[in-house]
Design a protein around this motif. Structure first.
Motif, PDB file in Angstrom:
ATOM      1  N   HIS A 451       1.074  -0.720   0.406  1.00 51.11           N
ATOM      2  CA  HIS A 451       0.700   0.102   0.308  1.00 51.11           C
ATOM      3  C   HIS A 451       1.159   1.588  -0.092  1.00 51.11           C
ATOM      4  N   GLY A 452       0.689   2.268  -0.666  1.00 49.90           N
ATOM      5  CA  GLY A 452       1.137   3.568  -0.260  1.00 49.90           C
ATOM      6  C   GLY A 452       0.153   4.973  -0.674  1.00 49.90           C
ATOM      7  N   ALA A 453       0.103   5.573  -0.560  1.00 49.77           N
ATOM      8  CA  ALA A 453      -0.227   7.039  -0.506  1.00 49.77           C
ATOM      9  C   ALA A 453      -1.875   7.345  -1.893  1.00 49.77           C
ATOM     10  N   ARG A 454      -1.130   7.388  -3.333  1.00 50.04           N
ATOM     11  CA  ARG A 454      -1.771   7.155  -4.081  1.00 50.04           C
ATOM     12  C   ARG A 454      -1.393   5.806  -5.204  1.00 50.04           C
ATOM     13  N   ALA A 455      -1.212   4.489  -4.300  1.00 50.20           N
ATOM     14  CA  ALA A 455      -1.409   2.934  -5.158  1.00 50.20           C
ATOM     15  C   ALA A 455      -1.526   2.525  -4.008  1.00 50.20           C
ATOM     16  N   MET A 456      -2.143   0.908  -4.771  1.00 49.12           N
ATOM     17  CA  MET A 456      -2.066  -0.857  -4.088  1.00 49.12           C
ATOM     18  C   MET A 456      -2.147  -1.742  -4.595  1.00 49.12           C
ATOM     19  N   ALA A 457      -1.110  -2.561  -4.826  1.00 50.76           N
ATOM     20  CA  ALA A 457      -0.383  -4.126  -5.318  1.00 50.76           C
ATOM     21  C   ALA A 457      -0.678  -4.506  -4.887  1.00 50.76           C
ATOM     22  N   GLU A 458      -1.201  -5.540  -5.767  1.00 51.13           N
ATOM     23  CA  GLU A 458      -1.385  -7.518  -4.842  1.00 51.13           C
ATOM     24  C   GLU A 458      -0.279  -7.560  -5.465  1.00 51.13           C
ATOM     25  N   LEU A 459       0.291  -8.479  -4.817  1.00 46.70           N
ATOM     26  CA  LEU A 459       1.202  -9.381  -5.683  1.00 46.70           C
ATOM     27  C   LEU A 459       1.054 -10.852  -5.667  1.00 46.70           C
ATOM     28  N   ARG A 460       1.443 -11.674  -6.637  1.00 44.17           N
ATOM     29  CA  ARG A 460       1.631 -13.270  -6.258  1.00 44.17           C
ATOM     30  C   ARG A 460       2.624 -13.350  -7.164  1.00 44.17           C
ATOM     31  N   LEU A 461       3.338 -14.544  -5.563  1.00 43.43           N
ATOM     32  CA  LEU A 461       4.573 -14.758  -6.375  1.00 43.43           C
ATOM     33  C   LEU A 461       4.521 -16.252  -6.147  1.00 43.43           C
ATOM     34  N   SER A 462       4.789 -16.995  -7.367  1.00 43.39           N
ATOM     35  CA  SER A 462       4.501 -18.868  -8.148  1.00 43.39           C
ATOM     36  C   SER A 462       5.762 -18.932  -8.643  1.00 43.39           C
ATOM     37  N   PRO A 463       6.366 -19.867  -7.986  1.00 40.45           N
ATOM     38  CA  PRO A 463       5.877 -20.839  -6.430  1.00 40.45           C
ATOM     39  C   PRO A 463       7.145 -19.696  -5.426  1.00 40.45           C
ATOM     40  N   ALA A 464       7.233 -19.524  -4.977  1.00 38.38           N
ATOM     41  CA  ALA A 464       7.341 -18.446  -3.345  1.00 38.38           C
ATOM     42  C   ALA A 464       8.881 -19.531  -2.867  1.00 38.38           C
ATOM     43  N   ARG A 465       9.881 -20.472  -3.621  1.00 40.19           N
ATOM     44  CA  ARG A 465      10.936 -20.909  -3.633  1.00 40.19           C
ATOM     45  C   ARG A 465      12.351 -20.314  -5.033  1.00 40.19           C
ATOM     46  N   VAL A 469      10.469 -17.748 -10.332  1.00 39.94           N
ATOM     47  CA  VAL A 469       9.534 -17.459  -9.901  1.00 39.94           C
ATOM     48  C   VAL A 469       8.633 -16.426 -11.189  1.00 39.94           C
ATOM     49  N   SER A 470       7.455 -16.845 -10.870  1.00 40.55           N
ATOM     50  CA  SER A 470       6.314 -15.818 -12.102  1.00 40.55           C
ATOM     51  C   SER A 470       5.693 -14.743 -10.631  1.00 40.55           C
ATOM     52  N   ILE A 471       6.279 -13.332 -11.087  1.00 39.31           N
ATOM     53  CA  ILE A 471       5.331 -12.293  -9.762  1.00 39.31           C
ATOM     54  C   ILE A 471       4.387 -11.916 -10.984  1.00 39.31           C
ATOM     55  N   THR A 472       3.380 -11.133 -10.084  1.00 44.23           N
ATOM     56  CA  THR A 472       2.099 -10.864 -11.235  1.00 44.23           C
ATOM     57  C   THR A 472       1.355  -9.496  -9.950  1.00 44.23           C
ATOM     58  N   ALA A 473       1.248  -9.164 -10.654  1.00 46.47           N
ATOM     59  CA  ALA A 473       0.672  -7.363  -9.992  1.00 46.47           C
ATOM     60  C   ALA A 473       0.262  -7.360  -9.915  1.00 46.47           C
ATOM     61  N   ALA A 474      -1.627  -6.970  -9.460  1.00 52.10           N
ATOM     62  CA  ALA A 474      -2.259  -5.908  -9.780  1.00 52.10           C
ATOM     63  C   ALA A 474      -2.532  -4.694  -9.332  1.00 52.10           C
ATOM     64  N   ILE A 475      -2.630  -3.838  -9.160  1.00 54.04           N
ATOM     65  CA  ILE A 475      -2.319  -2.283  -9.561  1.00 54.04           C
ATOM     66  C   ILE A 475      -3.921  -1.513  -9.489  1.00 54.04           C
ATOM     67  N   ASP A 476      -3.923  -0.927  -8.285  1.00 48.80           N
ATOM     68  CA  ASP A 476      -5.007  -0.162  -8.418  1.00 48.80           C
ATOM     69  C   ASP A 476      -4.516   1.665  -7.283  1.00 48.80           C
ATOM     70  N   ASP A 477      -5.616   1.740  -7.565  1.00 48.62           N
ATOM     71  CA  ASP A 477      -5.475   3.560  -6.598  1.00 48.62           C
ATOM     72  C   ASP A 477      -5.365   3.549  -5.197  1.00 48.62           C
ATOM     73  N   GLY A 478      -5.840   2.215  -4.901  1.00 51.09           N
ATOM     74  CA  GLY A 478      -6.522   1.933  -3.623  1.00 51.09           C
ATOM     75  C   GLY A 478      -8.093   2.410  -3.276  1.00 51.09           C
ATOM     76  N   ALA A 479      -8.691   2.501  -4.217  1.00 51.76           N
ATOM     77  CA  ALA A 479     -10.108   2.807  -4.285  1.00 51.76           C
ATOM     78  C   ALA A 479     -10.564   1.883  -5.196  1.00 51.76           C
ATOM     79  N   SER A 480     -10.071   0.761  -5.445  1.00 48.74           N
ATOM     80  CA  SER A 480     -10.646  -0.423  -6.381  1.00 48.74           C
ATOM     81  C   SER A 480     -10.693  -0.293  -7.894  1.00 48.74           C
ATOM     82  N   ASP A 481     -10.239   1.233  -7.928  1.00 52.05           N
ATOM     83  CA  ASP A 481     -10.027   1.920 -10.032  1.00 52.05           C
ATOM     84  C   ASP A 481      -9.077   1.134  -9.836  1.00 52.05           C
TER      85      ASP A 481
END
Length: 551
Positions: A451-465, A469-481
């Motif tokens: 989380h940050g002041a203007r953005a949020m990122a949900e990272l998925r690391l697969s596998p975490a070993r 490692v594949s890193i995928t990020a879903a990024i929004d403005d913190g308000a689900s947009d």
């Protein structure tokens, strides 16, 4: 009195082989138990995720394990190292829900201690931050590292319980059902009575030692009422209660008149012995339990029938009368059937626990099993020699045959002691089945929320070993947009390993997420993760967090 001496005299007049075998097993117990957590259940998912950064304080923390668990101690540790109990903890099967108090900005750690379904304590720490990452709380004291004195005491108590069940209860059953011409069928040989006493002592001490392990205490604190109550309330407590019932019933037979009453009570004691061994432990909690629990019961009962015969049989051979010969002949005829059951159930349980043949030599559990199998193989060879060579010689009245058989039974008893000592080591070795489940959990994607002041990122690391490692990020403005980014870059660093940065440019996906498909992570440990988000030519946002990479 030593078991070997009670079984017909020490071999060559010395008891040093027994001492050496017990000392060797004790050293192995200390080496296996010292300096590391003894995990038997595995944490497969946590919410919030470990090392995640949250915009707001969560109301609850959820821990999901690979098997049912019972919480014993949950603590919330702040950045200053102050620990406090959460307002409420709710356990439902394999899921643990912890109600959290109002948390401020900075880093926090949830230290959890649970008992898995097989009766073994497990612990760990879940770290997360609110707002921005702060100094990680020091939760080192909450991690379960069993003191070696406690490990040795737990091992000795387990071996004592095994001695009481196999030699004590088994000896009483043999006396009541197989021995011929006994004036008092319920009165066992003195060595059998000693075994029963040792077993009861182990049953009395084991709950406190189990509780000390669960509460993170030392061996001396295992004598406290709190530790005893905690251990007695664990799944292992049911095993100890059933073992106590078996031992007390076996001891009761000496006060019963007539063979009929002694047989009935000794049969009930034998059944309780099997139930005690099947009530908890690695094998009895392995799926499918409709097969493994009965297999453990059969394995335990068959072992009790075999091993319990040794001491009374040696005593009968020392008398050398006609009744002793009838007892030997009867035992020689029926012992084959328990041995077949013992081997068959053992093969089934070993295959379930190992999962693959290679685990026999590549895991601690497998190496303990390999040592046990070697000792059991020696026992079976000795038993075969008894049945097809020495028994016939004794029944034919050959000079010195009875003495040779008594001495061989003494050797057999020593080998049995070694087997029980080795079996006690399984308390400290998770089976390959559990290790495979933990590895599978590590292979599942690890979710990290930044989380940050203007953005949020949900990272998925697969596998975490370690490895790609594949890193995928879903990024929004913190308000689900969704946030319209021009470019996204992931940077991983591990200062402790001397790795300043590993950079990977992410590629956009059709669903609006960004992915770097194969970031090569060379070492395990705690890695810092930074996500750089380029919004336009003049605006770049950065989000930071941490993630633990497994081996």
């Amino acid at each position: 009195m030593s078991v070997a001496a009670a079984a017909g005299g020490s071999v060559g007049g010395r008891t040093s082989p027994v001492r050496r075998l017990l000392a060797l097993a004790l050293v192995l117990a200390l080496l296996l138990a010292g300096g590391r957590a003894l995990a038997h259940a595995s944490l497969v998912h946590a919410e919030p995720a470990n090392a995640s950064v949250l915009a707001q304080a969560p109301a609850n923390a959820t821990l999901l394990f690979n098997e049912d668990v019972t919480p014993t101690r949950i603590e919330l540790v702040d950045a200053d190292g102050h620990a406090s109990a959460p307002p409420a903890v709710h356990a439902e099967g394999a899921t643990l829900t912890v109600q959290l108090p109002a948390l401020g900005q900075g880093s926090h750690a949830l230290a959890w201690h649970v008992v898995s379904a097989d009766g073994h304590p497990v612990s760990g720490v879940l770290a997360f931050s609110i707002g921005t990452p702060g100094v990680a709380p020091s939760a080192g004291a909450t991690a379960a590292h069993m003191p070696r004195t406690l490990a040795a005491a737990i091992w000795l108590a387990r071996v004592a319980v095994y001695l009481g069940l196999f030699f004590g209860v088994g000896g009483v059953f043999f006396r009541a059902w197989v021995a011929d011409g006994a004036q008092n069928p319920g009165r066992p040989p003195p060595a059998v009575g000693v075994a029963l006493f040792i077993g009861l002592a182990g049953v009395c001490l084991a709950p406190g030692l189990q509780g000390a392990d669960m509460l993170g205490l030392d061996a001396a604190r295992g004598l406290s009422a709190q530790a005893w109550r905690t251990g007695a309330a664990s799944p292992y407590g049911l095993t100890l209660a059933l073992a106590a019932a078996a031992l007390l019933l076996a001891g009761l037979t000496r006060h019963l008149p007539g063979r009929g009453a002694a047989r009935a009570v000794s049969l009930l004691a034998l059944a309780c012995t099997g139930l005690a061994l099947a009530a908890s432990g690695h094998a009895s909690t392995a799926p499918p339990q409709w097969a493994t629990r009965p297999a453990v019961w059969l394995h335990g009962v068959a072992a009790t029938l075999w091993l319990g015969a040794l001491l009374p049989l040696a005593q009968a051979l020392r008398r050398g009368d006609t009744a002793a010969l009838r007892t030997l002949a009867r035992f020689s005829r029926w012992i084959v059937y328990p041995l077949v059951v013992l081997v068959g159930a053992g093969v089934l349980l070993a295959s379930v626990q190992l999962g693959r043949p290679g685990a026999l030599l590549t895991t601690d559990y497998g190496r303990v099993l390999a040592l046990k199998l070697a000792l059991v193989a020696a026992l079976l060879l000795l038993a075969a020699w008894h049945r097809w060579q020495l028994t016939g010689a004794v029944l034919q009245g050959q000079t010195g045959a009875a003495r040779r058989l008594r001495r061989s039974i003494a050797v057999e008893a020593v080998l049995v002691l070694a087997v029980l000592a080795v079996v006690g080591l399984w308390r400290f070795t998770p089976p390959p089945r559990a290790l495979a489940q933990a590895a599978q959990a590590a292979d599942s994607p690890q979710v990290l929320r930044l989380h940050g002041a203007r953005a949020m990122a949900e990272l998925r690391l697969s596998p975490a070993r370690v490895g790609p490692v594949s890193i995928t990020a879903a990024i929004d403005d913190g308000a689900s947009d969704a946030l319209a980014a021009q470019a996204v870059q992931f940077t991983l660093s591990n200062p402790a390993a001397g790795i300043a940065s590993l950079r990977a440019d992410a590629q956009p996906l059709s669903d609006g997420r960004w992915r770097a498909p194969a970031v090569l992570v060379p070492v395990a440990g705690l890695w810092d993760v930074r996500v750089d988000i380029l919004l336009d030519e003049f605006t770049q946002l950065s989000l930071q967090g941490s993630v633990r990479i497994q081996r």
